[in-house]
Design a protein around this motif. Structure first.
Motif, PDB file in Angstrom:
ATOM      1  N   GLY A 152       0.746  -1.284   0.193  1.00  0.00           N
ATOM      2  CA  GLY A 152      -0.163  -0.198  -0.004  1.00  0.00           C
ATOM      3  C   GLY A 152       0.791   1.136   0.083  1.00  0.00           C
ATOM      4  O   GLY A 152       2.049   1.274   0.576  1.00  0.00           O
ATOM      5  N   GLU A 153       0.256   2.297  -0.467  1.00  0.00           N
ATOM      6  CA  GLU A 153       1.207   3.705  -0.765  1.00  0.00           C
ATOM      7  C   GLU A 153       0.535   4.717   0.199  1.00  0.00           C
ATOM      8  O   GLU A 153      -0.584   4.958  -0.095  1.00  0.00           O
ATOM      9  CB  GLU A 153       1.322   4.038  -2.019  1.00  0.00           C
ATOM     10  N   MET A 154       1.249   5.263   0.764  1.00  0.00           N
ATOM     11  CA  MET A 154       0.996   6.417   1.895  1.00  0.00           C
ATOM     12  C   MET A 154       0.706   7.462   1.169  1.00  0.00           C
ATOM     13  O   MET A 154       1.230   8.012   0.081  1.00  0.00           O
ATOM     14  CB  MET A 154       2.201   6.802   2.798  1.00  0.00           C
ATOM     15  N   THR A 155      -0.336   8.617   1.402  1.00  0.00           N
ATOM     16  CA  THR A 155      -0.440   9.658   0.840  1.00  0.00           C
ATOM     17  C   THR A 155      -0.313  10.914   1.819  1.00  0.00           C
ATOM     18  O   THR A 155      -0.173  10.740   3.320  1.00  0.00           O
ATOM     19  CB  THR A 155      -1.916   9.739   0.259  1.00  0.00           C
ATOM     20  N   GLU A 156      -0.336  12.219   1.451  1.00  0.00           N
ATOM     21  CA  GLU A 156      -0.190  13.148   2.079  1.00  0.00           C
ATOM     22  C   GLU A 156      -1.298  13.519   2.991  1.00  0.00           C
ATOM     23  O   GLU A 156      -1.351  13.966   4.096  1.00  0.00           O
ATOM     24  CB  GLU A 156       0.111  14.512   1.377  1.00  0.00           C
ATOM     25  N   ASP A 157      -2.691  13.137   2.565  1.00  0.00           N
ATOM     26  CA  ASP A 157      -3.706  13.297   3.195  1.00  0.00           C
ATOM     27  C   ASP A 157      -4.256  12.537   4.407  1.00  0.00           C
ATOM     28  O   ASP A 157      -3.882  11.280   4.841  1.00  0.00           O
ATOM     29  CB  ASP A 157      -4.959  12.911   2.273  1.00  0.00           C
ATOM     30  N   ALA A 158      -4.572  13.190   5.340  1.00  0.00           N
ATOM     31  CA  ALA A 158      -5.325  12.745   6.447  1.00  0.00           C
ATOM     32  C   ALA A 158      -6.584  12.157   6.071  1.00  0.00           C
ATOM     33  O   ALA A 158      -7.277  12.294   5.172  1.00  0.00           O
ATOM     34  CB  ALA A 158      -5.430  13.677   7.502  1.00  0.00           C
ATOM     35  N   TYR A 159      -6.760  10.916   6.905  1.00  0.00           N
ATOM     36  CA  TYR A 159      -8.028  10.227   6.589  1.00  0.00           C
ATOM     37  C   TYR A 159      -9.357  10.801   7.253  1.00  0.00           C
ATOM     38  O   TYR A 159      -9.480  10.841   8.270  1.00  0.00           O
ATOM     39  CB  TYR A 159      -7.715   8.781   6.756  1.00  0.00           C
ATOM     40  N   ASN A 160     -10.219  10.979   6.187  1.00  0.00           N
ATOM     41  CA  ASN A 160     -11.519  11.285   6.864  1.00  0.00           C
ATOM     42  C   ASN A 160     -12.619  10.812   5.971  1.00  0.00           C
ATOM     43  O   ASN A 160     -12.530  11.079   4.652  1.00  0.00           O
ATOM     44  CB  ASN A 160     -11.773  13.116   6.688  1.00  0.00           C
ATOM     45  N   ALA A 161     -13.401  10.145   6.681  1.00  0.00           N
ATOM     46  CA  ALA A 161     -14.487   9.594   5.644  1.00  0.00           C
ATOM     47  C   ALA A 161     -15.507  10.292   5.152  1.00  0.00           C
ATOM     48  O   ALA A 161     -16.200  10.003   3.959  1.00  0.00           O
ATOM     49  CB  ALA A 161     -15.339   8.400   6.540  1.00  0.00           C
ATOM     50  N   ASP A 162     -15.658  11.714   5.629  1.00  0.00           N
ATOM     51  CA  ASP A 162     -16.624  12.487   5.128  1.00  0.00           C
ATOM     52  C   ASP A 162     -16.158  13.577   4.160  1.00  0.00           C
ATOM     53  O   ASP A 162     -16.553  14.455   3.693  1.00  0.00           O
ATOM     54  CB  ASP A 162     -17.407  13.267   6.309  1.00  0.00           C
ATOM     55  N   TYR A 163     -14.702  13.523   3.823  1.00  0.00           N
ATOM     56  CA  TYR A 163     -13.927  14.377   3.023  1.00  0.00           C
ATOM     57  C   TYR A 163     -14.630  14.800   1.681  1.00  0.00           C
ATOM     58  O   TYR A 163     -14.666  15.749   1.367  1.00  0.00           O
ATOM     59  CB  TYR A 163     -12.566  14.079   3.014  1.00  0.00           C
ATOM     60  N   TYR A 164     -14.990  13.669   0.904  1.00  0.00           N
ATOM     61  CA  TYR A 164     -15.588  13.901  -0.436  1.00  0.00           C
ATOM     62  C   TYR A 164     -16.849  14.922  -0.539  1.00  0.00           C
ATOM     63  O   TYR A 164     -17.227  15.460  -1.510  1.00  0.00           O
ATOM     64  CB  TYR A 164     -15.660  12.379  -1.001  1.00  0.00           C
ATOM     65  N   GLN A 165     -17.394  14.802   0.840  1.00  0.00           N
ATOM     66  CA  GLN A 165     -18.577  15.615   0.717  1.00  0.00           C
ATOM     67  C   GLN A 165     -18.422  17.021   0.808  1.00  0.00           C
ATOM     68  O   GLN A 165     -19.164  17.913   0.140  1.00  0.00           O
ATOM     69  CB  GLN A 165     -19.513  15.154   2.136  1.00  0.00           C
ATOM     70  N   TYR A 166     -17.142  17.560   1.168  1.00  0.00           N
ATOM     71  CA  TYR A 166     -17.002  19.002   1.380  1.00  0.00           C
ATOM     72  C   TYR A 166     -15.344  19.286   0.900  1.00  0.00           C
ATOM     73  O   TYR A 166     -15.164  20.654   0.543  1.00  0.00           O
ATOM     74  CB  TYR A 166     -17.023  19.309   2.977  1.00  0.00           C
ATOM     75  N   GLY A 167     -14.718  18.604   0.525  1.00  0.00           N
ATOM     76  CA  GLY A 167     -13.391  18.813  -0.154  1.00  0.00           C
ATOM     77  C   GLY A 167     -13.365  19.531  -1.584  1.00  0.00           C
ATOM     78  O   GLY A 167     -14.229  19.316  -2.129  1.00  0.00           O
ATOM     79  N   PRO A 168     -12.469  20.389  -1.569  1.00  0.00           N
ATOM     80  CA  PRO A 168     -12.229  21.151  -3.116  1.00  0.00           C
ATOM     81  C   PRO A 168     -12.182  20.366  -4.171  1.00  0.00           C
ATOM     82  O   PRO A 168     -11.634  19.328  -3.786  1.00  0.00           O
ATOM     83  CB  PRO A 168     -11.172  22.108  -2.694  1.00  0.00           C
ATOM     84  N   LYS A 169     -12.432  20.859  -5.244  1.00  0.00           N
ATOM     85  CA  LYS A 169     -12.631  20.003  -6.460  1.00  0.00           C
ATOM     86  C   LYS A 169     -11.241  20.456  -7.204  1.00  0.00           C
ATOM     87  O   LYS A 169     -11.208  19.847  -8.260  1.00  0.00           O
ATOM     88  CB  LYS A 169     -13.697  20.290  -7.433  1.00  0.00           C
ATOM     89  N   LEU A 170     -10.379  21.383  -6.803  1.00  0.00           N
ATOM     90  CA  LEU A 170      -9.179  21.738  -7.524  1.00  0.00           C
ATOM     91  C   LEU A 170      -7.999  21.418  -6.591  1.00  0.00           C
ATOM     92  O   LEU A 170      -7.911  22.021  -5.634  1.00  0.00           O
ATOM     93  CB  LEU A 170      -9.051  23.352  -7.775  1.00  0.00           C
TER      94      LEU A 170
END
Length: 238
Positions: free
Chosen positions: A166-184
């Motif tokens: 598996g590959e780490m990312t910069e992002d913190a994990y938040n199950a709700d992030y897709y509901q409010y995260g920016p699109k750019l």
């Protein structure tokens, strides 16, 4: 010029970076069919970036920090058995050694690259609809990591985006992030000294099955957790 720069290592890594031209793509899964953490499916736009053709190998890791604590060992094996915090420390030292500004990919960058960027053929896994073609997973891995680059590459020439480690990312994990995260150029960056701060991990691993390994799947691990099936891949901003 900084006399401490490792020119050989710098050129090796730059030679393995692949340009991902920016664009728009559909990130995530369909609400009615997939777990909450990967929806709502949304259109995301990214700038150009470079990403490593291979997962970071133990050879590269050891040349920077003098030795890894890898569970599955070998110079051309992906570095494994390290935490997100250790990965960040490695990148800090790597940047001092190369004079470059490597970083972890954002989740959006990782998913776009895994899907083949603007060259995407809309495969389920990174480079194929048949996971055995492109990845080491639970049914073919013998429950262990393998040398990088042995399976078929995806549309961008990237190896092991699905499976292996598996590959780490910069992002913190938040199950709700897709509901409010920016699109750019979205990135849910959150650094914390608290051991319960969870980070997003992508790509499944040698221990995952087909239905846990699709390009849009998300997983998480504490930023201090050390696991034998997690490693990393490098990114450079353009």
């Amino acid at each position: 010029m900084n006399s401490n720069i490792d020119i050989e290592l710098k050129h090796k890594l730059l030679g393995e970076m692949v340009l991902v031209e920016g664009g728009c793509f559909e990130m995530g899964g369909i609400c009615a069919e997939q777990p909450k953490c990967v929806h709502p499916k949304r259109t995301v736009t990214l700038d150009d970036f470079y990403i490593g053709r291979y997962e970071v190998t133990q050879g590269v890791f050891d040349s920077v920090l003098g030795g890894s604590n890898a569970y599955f060992q070998g110079e051309n094996y992906p570095v494994n058995n390290l935490s997100w915090q250790q990965a960040k420390y490695f990148i800090t030292k790597l940047n001092l050694k190369t004079g470059l500004e490597f970083r972890l990919p954002t989740e959006a960058e990782w998913e776009f690259a895994a899907k083949g960027g603007n060259n995407s053929e809309n495969y389920i896994f990174s480079g194929s609809n048949n996971l055995d073609d492109v990845g080491w997973f639970v049914k073919n891995s013998d429950n262990q990591a393998h040398q990088v680059g042995l399976k078929q590459a995806n549309e961008l020439g990237l190896y092991d985006m699905t499976g292996n480690v598996g590959e780490m990312t910069e992002d913190a994990y938040n199950a709700d992030y897709y509901q409010y995260g920016p699109k750019l150029n979205p990135v849910n960056a959150l650094d914390s000294k608290h051991h319960l701060a969870y980070k997003s991990v992508r790509g499944g691993s040698f221990a995952y099955d087909n239905n846990e390994s699709e390009n849009f799947r998300r997983d998480s691990a504490s930023q201090s957790a050390v696991m034998p099936d997690i490693g990393l891949r490098l990114v450079l901003s353009k």
